[in-house]
Every structure is written in C-alpha cells, then in structure tokens.
Design an enzyme around this catalytic site. Structure first.
Site, PDB file in Angstrom:
ATOM      1  N   LEU A 280       5.472  38.139  51.833  1.00 23.95           N
ATOM      2  CA  LEU A 280       6.605  38.191  52.831  1.00 23.95           C
ATOM      3  C   LEU A 280       6.528  36.627  53.507  1.00 23.95           C
ATOM      4  CD1 LEU A 280       8.778  39.453  54.546  1.00 23.95           C
ATOM      5  CD2 LEU A 280       7.113  40.187  56.137  1.00 23.95           C
ATOM      6  N   HIS A 281       5.226  36.214  53.917  1.00 23.13           N
ATOM      7  CA  HIS A 281       5.177  34.699  54.630  1.00 23.13           C
ATOM      8  C   HIS A 281       6.044  33.863  53.762  1.00 23.13           C
ATOM      9  CE1 HIS A 281       3.762  31.354  56.421  1.00 23.13           C
ATOM     10  NE2 HIS A 281       2.954  31.033  55.510  1.00 23.13           N
TER      11      HIS A 281
END
Length: 187
Positions: free
Chosen positions: A28-29
C-alpha cells in the site's frame, strides 16, 4: 472521506496475520507513494479486539474517485491470493471519527549513540555514558514490520488510533495512509 474499501487477510498456515499485514502495508505504501495520493487514509477495525497487533482487516478511506484510482493500479501484485477486497461502499451515516497516526519511537540505543557521536563529536565511551543500553524506549502500540525502500533498514511502523471524535477533521495523509491531523470515519 465518504467511501471505504475493506481488505481482509485470508488465514494462511504458512504466514502469520502480522506478517501478511506488514506485507500488505508495504505494498500500500508503494502504491500511495507512486501515485502521489495524499487523500486516502487507513484504519484497522479489529485493532481494539486484538491483544497485540493490527488484526487481519485493513480499511481504506477516501472519495469514490480516489479509491477507484488507487485500486486500478498494480500495488496489490503478489498479495491478491492472500486478501479479499470489498467493493467501494459509502460510509454509513452517524459514524464517529478518529485520528490514525504514526508514532516514531527511538528504541535502538546503538543508533542513538552513533547519532550523538556524529552530531556532537563525542567518543564512543562518552556516548555510551550518556545513552546506556537500558535507555531503549518501549512502545506497546501495535505495529507493522517494514523495510525502508531508501536505506533497506528494517523498522517498526507503530500506529496509534486516537480517541473517538464526533466531527471529522480534514487534512492530508502521508504515504502510509496515516495522518496526525486528518481523521477517518470509525465504524
């Protein structure tokens, strides 16, 4: 922040939920960083029911357009077999809000001593006297174990869910979907 997407980890006999959640947050990052999104926040709906850890449920918060744009990217590559993704849905009415933020903890005395030596021109012995081995701070917040893309160093991303609030606070989110100022709906 009128929509959300739930991402639930499937139980896996080979990987603990904490390990899978860490991998999911890393993906996600990368997705938020690569798309330069600062309008998507995250929360962990199971965090209060878990004795330790973040649980196996990650919730993304944002506008329908922001979530659709993120989900259209390939950031979940390698995780699709381990997760179940909900369709974007409208946030229920009458919810409360909370800050979900990162807490940085200096927990490595050796790293703190190296920094002290570099910044204040001290000897190793002087730094050891100022920062003894038992000076490490301990944090009881849930965390994800991640690796820095820049330095390759492993670190813990400690996450705090703040108190429940009756009104939302607008703001921007960092590349982990966390913010010390903006709130996400809590339900």
């Amino acid at each position: 922040m009128d929509h959300y997407v739930d991402i639930t980890l499937h139980p896996d006999p080979e990987f603990a939920a904490a390990q899978l959640m860490s991998a999911l947050l890393s993906k996600l990052h990368r997705g938020l960083h690569d798309t330069r999104r600062d309008d998507i926040g995250i929360s962990f709906p199971e965090v209060e029911r878990c004795a330790r850890g973040l649980g196996s449920h990650l919730r993304l918060h944002g506008s329908a357009q922001a979530l659709a744009s993120l989900l259209a990217q390939n950031w979940l590559t390698g995780m699709r077999d381990h997760v179940q993704l909900s369709e974007p849905s409208s946030v229920p009415t009458g919810v409360q809000y909370r800050h979900v933020s990162r807490v940085q903890v200096d927990s490595n005395p050796e790293r703190l001593r190296r920094r002290l030596i570099k910044r204040h021109d001290l000897t190793e012995e002087q730094a050891r006297q100022r920062i003894p081995d038992d000076a490490a701070k301990h944090c009881n917040l849930p965390f994800a174990s991640l690796r820095s893309h820049g330095s390759g160093q492993a670190f813990r991303l400690f996450i705090r869910h703040g108190p429940l609030l009756d009104t939302p606070h607008p703001g921007r989110f960092g590349s982990y979907g966390l913010s010390p100022t903006a709130t996400v709906p809590w339900f």
